[in-house]
Design a protein around this motif. Structure first.
Motif, PDB file in Angstrom:
ATOM      1  N   ASN A  28       0.820  -1.211   0.000  1.00  0.00           N
ATOM      2  CA  ASN A  28       0.000   0.000   0.000  1.00  0.00           C
ATOM      3  C   ASN A  28       0.858   1.266   0.000  1.00  0.00           C
ATOM      4  N   LYS A  29       2.084   1.167   0.476  1.00  0.00           N
ATOM      5  CA  LYS A  29       2.988   2.322   0.496  1.00  0.00           C
ATOM      6  C   LYS A  29       3.487   2.653  -0.908  1.00  0.00           C
ATOM      7  N   LEU A  30       3.308   1.713  -1.829  1.00  0.00           N
ATOM      8  CA  LEU A  30       3.664   1.936  -3.231  1.00  0.00           C
ATOM      9  C   LEU A  30       2.431   2.296  -4.060  1.00  0.00           C
ATOM     10  N   GLY A  31       1.275   2.387  -3.396  1.00  0.00           N
ATOM     11  CA  GLY A  31       0.046   2.744  -4.085  1.00  0.00           C
ATOM     12  C   GLY A  31      -0.692   1.566  -4.677  1.00  0.00           C
ATOM     13  N   TYR A  56      -8.977  -1.585 -15.538  1.00  0.00           N
ATOM     14  CA  TYR A  56      -7.725  -2.153 -16.042  1.00  0.00           C
ATOM     15  C   TYR A  56      -6.650  -1.069 -16.163  1.00  0.00           C
ATOM     16  N   ASN A  57      -7.016   0.090 -16.703  1.00  0.00           N
ATOM     17  CA  ASN A  57      -6.051   1.182 -16.844  1.00  0.00           C
ATOM     18  C   ASN A  57      -5.563   1.690 -15.490  1.00  0.00           C
ATOM     19  N   ALA A  58      -6.465   1.771 -14.515  1.00  0.00           N
ATOM     20  CA  ALA A  58      -6.065   2.195 -13.170  1.00  0.00           C
ATOM     21  C   ALA A  58      -5.089   1.190 -12.568  1.00  0.00           C
ATOM     22  N   ARG A  59      -5.331  -0.092 -12.789  1.00  0.00           N
ATOM     23  CA  ARG A  59      -4.435  -1.141 -12.286  1.00  0.00           C
ATOM     24  C   ARG A  59      -3.053  -1.029 -12.920  1.00  0.00           C
ATOM     25  N   VAL A  60      -3.017  -0.853 -14.234  1.00  0.00           N
ATOM     26  CA  VAL A  60      -1.741  -0.717 -14.939  1.00  0.00           C
ATOM     27  C   VAL A  60      -0.981   0.500 -14.431  1.00  0.00           C
ATOM     28  N   PHE A  61      -1.691   1.610 -14.214  1.00  0.00           N
ATOM     29  CA  PHE A  61      -1.040   2.811 -13.685  1.00  0.00           C
ATOM     30  C   PHE A  61      -0.432   2.550 -12.314  1.00  0.00           C
ATOM     31  N   ARG A  62      -1.204   1.903 -11.427  1.00  0.00           N
ATOM     32  CA  ARG A  62      -0.692   1.624 -10.075  1.00  0.00           C
ATOM     33  C   ARG A  62       0.539   0.731 -10.123  1.00  0.00           C
ATOM     34  N   ILE A  63       0.522  -0.281 -10.979  1.00  0.00           N
ATOM     35  CA  ILE A  63       1.658  -1.201 -11.063  1.00  0.00           C
ATOM     36  C   ILE A  63       2.882  -0.498 -11.634  1.00  0.00           C
TER      37      ILE A  63
END
Length: 111
Positions: A28-31, A56-63
């Protein structure tokens, strides 16, 4: 009556332990959210294909952001950490459906 109070107290204790573990895990500290950290087996890959484009786009951004922060040996500012209460299992409904379909297919093939 006293037994009910201890059960309610135990639930609160368990919730505090879950929150502590969630924060101790560090993703969670990495978002990242919990579903972002799932091992991508065949079921998860199929569930990801079924995600709506915005999720899906939000997931890719977070990763991608987490990878960038990890390479720089940094973490997000504390106000940007994903909080336990905000982390919802966005992939879980799709994953359950994929697993149910796979099990149904396997059962059909056994007949």
């Amino acid at each position: 009556m006293a037994a009910r109070a201890s059960v309610a107290g135990g639930g609160r204790l368990l919730d505090r332990i879950r929150k502590w573990y969630y924060n101790a895990a560090g993703f969670n500290k990495l978002g990242l959210m919990r579903d972002d950290t799932l091992h991508e087996d065949e079921d998860v890959k199929e569930a990801l294909k079924r995600l709506p484009e915005d999720l899906y786009n939000a997931r890719v951004f977070r990763i991608k952001r987490a990878l960038d922060l990890s390479l720089k040996h940094q973490i997000l500012p504390k106000d940007q950490w994903v909080k336990y209460e905000e982390d919802h299992p966005y992939l879980e409904p799709y994953l359950k459906e994929v697993i149910r379909e796979r099990q149904e297919r396997e059962a059909w093939n056994r007949k």
